[in-house]
Scaffold this motif. Structure first.
Motif, mmCIF file in Angstrom:
data_model
loop_
_atom_site.group_PDB
_atom_site.id
_atom_site.type_symbol
_atom_site.label_atom_id
_atom_site.label_comp_id
_atom_site.label_asym_id
_atom_site.label_seq_id
_atom_site.Cartn_x
_atom_site.Cartn_y
_atom_site.Cartn_z
ATOM 1 N N ARG A 51 13.758 -10.899 8.668
ATOM 2 C CA ARG A 51 14.708 -11.779 9.350
ATOM 3 C C ARG A 51 14.226 -13.224 9.454
ATOM 4 O O ARG A 51 15.024 -14.133 9.645
ATOM 5 N N HIS A 52 12.911 -13.430 9.387
ATOM 6 C CA HIS A 52 12.321 -14.748 9.569
ATOM 7 C C HIS A 52 11.480 -15.094 8.346
ATOM 8 O O HIS A 52 11.276 -14.257 7.471
ATOM 9 N N LYS A 53 10.977 -16.318 8.324
ATOM 10 C CA LYS A 53 9.879 -16.614 7.402
ATOM 11 C C LYS A 53 8.626 -16.064 8.068
ATOM 12 O O LYS A 53 8.304 -16.420 9.191
ATOM 13 N N VAL A 54 7.925 -15.178 7.367
ATOM 14 C CA VAL A 54 6.767 -14.505 7.959
ATOM 15 C C VAL A 54 5.542 -14.790 7.101
ATOM 16 O O VAL A 54 5.585 -14.620 5.873
ATOM 17 N N TYR A 55 4.483 -15.208 7.742
ATOM 18 C CA TYR A 55 3.245 -15.396 6.990
ATOM 19 C C TYR A 55 2.041 -15.086 7.847
ATOM 20 O O TYR A 55 2.123 -15.033 9.083
ATOM 21 N N ASP A 56 0.927 -14.865 7.159
ATOM 22 C CA ASP A 56 -0.286 -14.548 7.909
ATOM 23 C C ASP A 56 -1.007 -15.817 8.319
ATOM 24 O O ASP A 56 -0.740 -16.908 7.797
ATOM 25 N N ALA A 57 -1.929 -15.654 9.249
ATOM 26 C CA ALA A 57 -2.591 -16.817 9.839
ATOM 27 C C ALA A 57 -3.460 -17.571 8.845
ATOM 28 O O ALA A 57 -3.807 -18.729 9.087
ATOM 29 N N GLN A 77 -6.472 -20.153 -4.138
ATOM 30 C CA GLN A 77 -6.341 -19.676 -2.767
ATOM 31 C C GLN A 77 -4.974 -19.028 -2.623
ATOM 32 O O GLN A 77 -3.983 -19.553 -3.119
ATOM 33 N N THR A 78 -4.950 -17.897 -1.971
ATOM 34 C CA THR A 78 -3.684 -17.226 -1.718
ATOM 35 C C THR A 78 -3.598 -16.834 -0.245
ATOM 36 O O THR A 78 -4.609 -16.585 0.404
ATOM 37 N N SER A 79 -2.393 -16.797 0.248
ATOM 38 C CA SER A 79 -2.120 -16.294 1.592
ATOM 39 C C SER A 79 -0.712 -15.719 1.568
ATOM 40 O O SER A 79 0.108 -16.098 0.733
ATOM 41 N N THR A 80 -0.446 -14.809 2.477
ATOM 42 C CA THR A 80 0.814 -14.075 2.404
ATOM 43 C C THR A 80 1.951 -14.827 3.075
ATOM 44 O O THR A 80 1.839 -15.228 4.239
ATOM 45 N N VAL A 81 3.036 -15.010 2.324
ATOM 46 C CA VAL A 81 4.264 -15.597 2.844
ATOM 47 C C VAL A 81 5.416 -14.759 2.311
ATOM 48 O O VAL A 81 5.530 -14.555 1.102
ATOM 49 N N VAL A 82 6.261 -14.271 3.200
ATOM 50 C CA VAL A 82 7.397 -13.427 2.804
ATOM 51 C C VAL A 82 8.643 -13.921 3.510
ATOM 52 O O VAL A 82 8.641 -14.128 4.732
ATOM 53 N N GLU A 83 9.718 -14.102 2.755
ATOM 54 C CA GLU A 83 10.993 -14.497 3.368
ATOM 55 C C GLU A 83 12.139 -14.054 2.479
ATOM 56 O O GLU A 83 11.984 -13.860 1.273
ATOM 57 N N ARG A 114 19.563 -15.868 0.939
ATOM 58 C CA ARG A 114 20.936 -15.429 1.190
ATOM 59 C C ARG A 114 21.401 -14.419 0.144
ATOM 60 O O ARG A 114 22.222 -13.548 0.430
ATOM 61 N N ALA A 115 20.856 -14.509 -1.057
ATOM 62 C CA ALA A 115 21.238 -13.587 -2.125
ATOM 63 C C ALA A 115 20.622 -12.203 -1.962
ATOM 64 O O ALA A 115 20.959 -11.285 -2.711
ATOM 65 N N GLY A 116 19.689 -12.048 -0.981
ATOM 66 C CA GLY A 116 19.083 -10.752 -0.737
ATOM 67 C C GLY A 116 17.725 -10.568 -1.380
ATOM 68 O O GLY A 116 17.038 -9.573 -1.101
ATOM 69 N N THR A 117 17.340 -11.471 -2.273
ATOM 70 C CA THR A 117 16.001 -11.378 -2.854
ATOM 71 C C THR A 117 14.954 -11.765 -1.811
ATOM 72 O O THR A 117 15.240 -12.446 -0.827
ATOM 73 N N MET A 118 13.725 -11.333 -2.053
ATOM 74 C CA MET A 118 12.595 -11.723 -1.218
ATOM 75 C C MET A 118 11.716 -12.663 -2.024
ATOM 76 O O MET A 118 11.417 -12.400 -3.201
#
Length: 384
Positions: free
Chosen positions: A238-244, A258-264, A267-271
């Motif tokens: 439901r939100h933009k979610v990422y790790d610290a 460098q990588t860090s997790t970001v998931v959102e 509107r089309a339903g893709t992540m």
């Protein structure tokens, strides 16, 4: 069109936002791009308009101003292009280990004016039920937002055209034409010399190269980022979610991956799954190990993603200044040459206030945020 007051070189988000703000103030604007609107860095962005990922300081002040300036800018768009998938969805930053560093960071942000609400793991699960049970604490940022960057940039340029401005694709800027006194009087292009009163360098990661051609080099480097796109899903994040870890990656100057997790969601339903940062010049090759690391970390944050198909991936180059601050303002070495670049991965979010700030400085108005930290002639940026 009459001779433009300003030629904006670069039709990405920052160039489009500057052109829109200038044209809204009555300045005659011509935008040129060697490819076309939103064809470079903007097309490779996620559309983030964030206040959650910045340390207190000048960039956060610009981000706070820009978050709400975006709403003003969107209200000026022609109705036929006004839907740019603007979503005030908010952000959730989670800790899966010691929560103290994240909570301390949120406290600093609150002191700087950010609405940063520390919540428990249970409250985080209420906001995002599919999170990993390893979450120990989180911070909710109601003001984080998102838009579709290509739609937004092209809508801004449509507004410029509607006010009498012009946008030309397939035109490459080669340098500036200067008067005997050294002032900019035209832009040299593959279509010939175009007379103008000023030139704005909004070339993103290619701004360093154009600045050298214009006789006033600045240090702006490309930093590559990659995003995974899943197959469409029912509403689930439901939100933009990422790790610290994301905040540290944003502020790092390390050239290594460098990588860090970001998931959102979109509107089309893709992540959209990110994020990566890597200084590899303009090498556009896709590296499997980067994609694997993004996928692995995303599953660590949202375990259900292990069963979700990845539809595609894309990458792009972000304009990176060595001191992690945008370059905004007039170049003191070449009167009539201006710069708006160096926003790295924050260009979408910072674009609205960047456009307003350029316009204020160009017209001699009081700036709505302090302009000094972004000046061109600071030691980290200026060359020669």
């Amino acid at each position: 069109m009459q001779q433009p007051d300003v030629i904006v070189v670069g039709a990405g988000m920052v160039g489009a936002a500057c052109a829109e703000a200038l044209s809204a103030a009555g300045v005659r604007v011509l935008v040129i791009d060697r490819d076309g609107p939103a064809a470079g860095t903007t097309a490779a962005g996620e559309g983030n308009v964030l206040v959650s990922d910045k340390e207190p300081g000048p960039e956060l002040e610009l981000a706070l101003a820009s978050r709400f300036e975006w709403e003003t800018v969107l209200s000026r768009l022609p109705a036929r292009v006004a839907d740019v998938e603007w979503e005030t969805k908010g952000g959730v930053v989670v800790a899966t280990g010691d929560p103290a560093p994240l909570q301390a960071f949120a406290a600093k942000q609150r002191a700087a004016g950010v609405d940063a609400r520390v919540i428990s793991a249970a409250e985080a699960f209420e906001l995002e039920p599919l999170l990993t049970p390893r979450v120990t604490a989180a911070v909710h940022y109601p003001d984080d937002a998102q838009l579709q960057p290509v739609l937004a940039a092209t809508a801004l340029l449509a507004a410029v055209r509607e006010r009498g401005g012009e946008v030309r694709s397939g035109v490459t800027a080669l340098g500036v034409r200067r008067s005997a006194s050294g002032r900019v009087v035209g832009l040299e292009t593959t279509d010939g010399v175009i007379a103008c009163g000023a030139v704005l360098n909004a070339c993103g990661p290619w701004a360093g190269a154009f600045s050298a051609e214009a006789g006033a080099p600045i240090r702006v480097l490309p930093r590559r980022g990659v995003v995974l796109v899943t197959a469409p899903l029912p509403p689930c994040v439901r939100h933009k979610v990422y790790d610290a870890d994301y905040v540290g990656a944003v502020g790092s100057g390390d050239a290594d991956l460098q990588t860090s997790t970001v998931v959102e969601s979109t509107r089309a339903g893709t992540m959209l799954i990110g994020s990566s940062r890597e200084r590899v010049g303009f090498d556009s090759s896709m590296r499997v190990r980067v994609l694997q690391e993004l996928a692995r970390k995303a599953v660590g944050l949202f375990p259900f993603l292990a069963e979700v198909a990845v539809m595609r991936s894309y990458g792009g180059f972000r304009p990176y200044a060595p001191d992690h601050l945008p370059v905004i303002g007039a170049d003191p070495r070449v009167p009539g040459l201006w710069h708006a670049t160096g926003h790295e991965g924050a260009g979408i979010g910072l674009a609205a206030s960047t456009g307003r700030l350029v316009t204020e400085l160009f017209l001699g108005l009081a700036p709505h945020v302090a302009a000094e930290p972004f000046r061109v002639d600071r030691a980290a940026v200026i060359e020669g």
